[in-house]
Design an enzyme around this catalytic site. Sequence first.
Site, mmCIF file in Angstrom:
data_model
loop_
_atom_site.group_PDB
_atom_site.id
_atom_site.type_symbol
_atom_site.label_atom_id
_atom_site.label_comp_id
_atom_site.label_asym_id
_atom_site.label_seq_id
_atom_site.Cartn_x
_atom_site.Cartn_y
_atom_site.Cartn_z
ATOM 1 N N GLY A 99 0.825 -1.210 0.000
ATOM 2 C CA GLY A 99 0.000 0.000 0.000
ATOM 3 C C GLY A 99 0.858 1.257 0.000
ATOM 4 O O GLY A 99 0.513 2.255 -0.646
ATOM 5 N N ASP A 324 0.496 -0.019 13.147
ATOM 6 C CA ASP A 324 0.806 -1.358 12.633
ATOM 7 C C ASP A 324 1.056 -2.376 13.751
ATOM 8 O O ASP A 324 1.273 -3.556 13.475
ATOM 9 C CB ASP A 324 2.043 -1.296 11.724
ATOM 10 C CG ASP A 324 1.740 -0.539 10.434
ATOM 11 O OD1 ASP A 324 0.565 -0.484 10.024
ATOM 12 O OD2 ASP A 324 2.688 0.016 9.841
ATOM 13 N N ARG A 402 1.567 -9.121 9.007
ATOM 14 C CA ARG A 402 1.554 -8.853 10.459
ATOM 15 C C ARG A 402 0.630 -9.804 11.221
ATOM 16 O O ARG A 402 0.838 -10.061 12.403
ATOM 17 C CB ARG A 402 1.201 -7.389 10.726
ATOM 18 C CG ARG A 402 2.241 -6.444 10.117
ATOM 19 C CD ARG A 402 2.258 -5.069 10.736
ATOM 20 N NE ARG A 402 2.933 -4.134 9.841
ATOM 21 C CZ ARG A 402 4.252 -4.018 9.701
ATOM 22 N NH1 ARG A 402 5.070 -4.780 10.416
ATOM 23 N NH2 ARG A 402 4.778 -3.154 8.862
HETATM 24 C C1 S3P Z 1 2.867 3.882 6.329
HETATM 25 C C2 S3P Z 1 1.748 4.447 6.894
HETATM 26 C C3 S3P Z 1 0.699 3.666 7.577
HETATM 27 C C4 S3P Z 1 1.166 2.259 7.923
HETATM 28 C C5 S3P Z 1 1.910 1.604 6.794
HETATM 29 C C6 S3P Z 1 3.132 2.434 6.397
HETATM 30 C C7 S3P Z 1 3.850 4.747 5.655
HETATM 31 O O1 S3P Z 1 -0.416 3.566 6.711
HETATM 32 O O2 S3P Z 1 0.065 1.458 8.301
HETATM 33 O O3 S3P Z 1 2.342 0.310 7.153
HETATM 34 O O4 S3P Z 1 4.985 4.293 5.371
HETATM 35 O O5 S3P Z 1 3.511 5.911 5.382
HETATM 36 P P1 S3P Z 1 -1.595 4.650 6.675
HETATM 37 O O6 S3P Z 1 -1.063 5.892 6.075
HETATM 38 O O7 S3P Z 1 -2.661 4.008 5.818
HETATM 39 O O8 S3P Z 1 -2.023 4.819 8.097
#
Ligand code: S3P
Length: 442
Positions: A99, A324, A402
């Site tokens: 993501g 996380d 995770r």
């Molecule tokens: C991250 C932000 C978080 C986190 C992801 C990494 C990042 O997500 O859960 O594992 O590197 O900016 P969200 O922005 O959806 O909270």
Amino acid sequence: MSNTPSPRRFCNNGPLKGRLRIPGDKSISHRALMFAALAVGTSEIRGLLEGEDVLATAAAMRAMGASIARGDDGVWRVQGVGVGGLLQPEAALDMGNSGTSTRLLMGLVASHGISACFTGDASLSRRPMGRVIEPLSQMGASVEASPGGTLPLMVRGALPAVPIAYRLPVASAQVKSAVMLAGLNTPGVTTVIEPVATRDHSERMLKGFGAELWVEEVGGERVIRIRGEADLKPQHIEVPGDPSSGAFFIVAALVVPGSDIVIENVGLNPTRAGLIAVLRQMGGSIEELNRREVGGEPVADLRVRHSALTGVEVDPAIAPSMIDEFPVLFVAAALAQGTTTTSGLDELRVKESDRLSAMAAALTGAGARVEEREDGLVITGTGGEPLRGSANNRVKTHLDHRIAMSMAMAGLASRDGIEVDDTRPIATSFPNFIALIEGTNA
Ligand code: S3P
């Protein structure tokens, strides 16, 4: 990733002992590659996480013109194309399970005169991208997404893009960073307003690369301004260890009787350190040794000893700094004395899996007492007794690294062991996880 799932049983093999070094921070590794690829000249990155998610970012930046190579010395060297210099990728960018790669790179493409198609695995293809499509569209990009604002999707960048002031409707470092990265190649000043502070690695590192960026607190909100058409200078970066990976070993050492370990080089950026605060509040013995700075981020070695934990009510305000780490906190709660209550965690339902329902099902299957609510779990612990475990039912990990690692650690503190249905996703963020368990828990 291979095509067949790789199940594995995790059992109590006695206390965790010794020293271990966790791999580089995933968030910082993604950003190091992206920013180096946008600097003019050669950057060097030490301690990069060589997990699948980060390798997806590397492949995408190569497809857009950067040259990125790992030396035999383990140092990654990146020759950047300069802000504004990204090239049209010839094929779809395969983001795998990541993501962070997807959302940040959508931001980059949005203000370049190129278009890119983003694809991903089954887990990523279910995750909401509307949260980045909205601000990037305001900046002038056009995005064609699959139904529900999901992957596969196509981003057509705007040149020039329009600077905006955007208040984040969800606490998300990915959305914040997507807008900031789009702002890098946008004339004028792009502003992001964060009602709740999220991880600030983009801000820290972009300043290090020479971007003009201002952060201030206004009426309890964080306001970040970035000047576009930036000129980034190549850097030497050292990536600290990932606190989100360290979290699994911190919890395992707290809940497996007799454990006493030192986890080296753990990043302790305050926007990431919520889990340690909550575990200490529960009675966990976590000592910081040799506090220092690595790559502009606070770091320490952590000595963690088995401790009698007590359930707590977790303040939802701390959630962004441990977003996380909830799956593994739920494991600690399942072994604590009394009840742990969590709330305000709607975001956990849109991570690599629905982490509230996945952990509720997994822990219940292992004998824990869990109540699933709309926005959190309520867990009544064993008071330090091992979890029952599960002789014959497999934890469903739903392609979520995770969930797999949290339940592996629950297995170390169980009577009958716990089998996870698929350990392959662990390689997205922590490729040597099983080797490290074997090294500390022989
Ligand atoms: C991250 C932000 C978080 C986190 C992801 C990494 C990042 O997500 O859960 O594992 O590197 O900016 P969200 O922005 O959806 O909270």
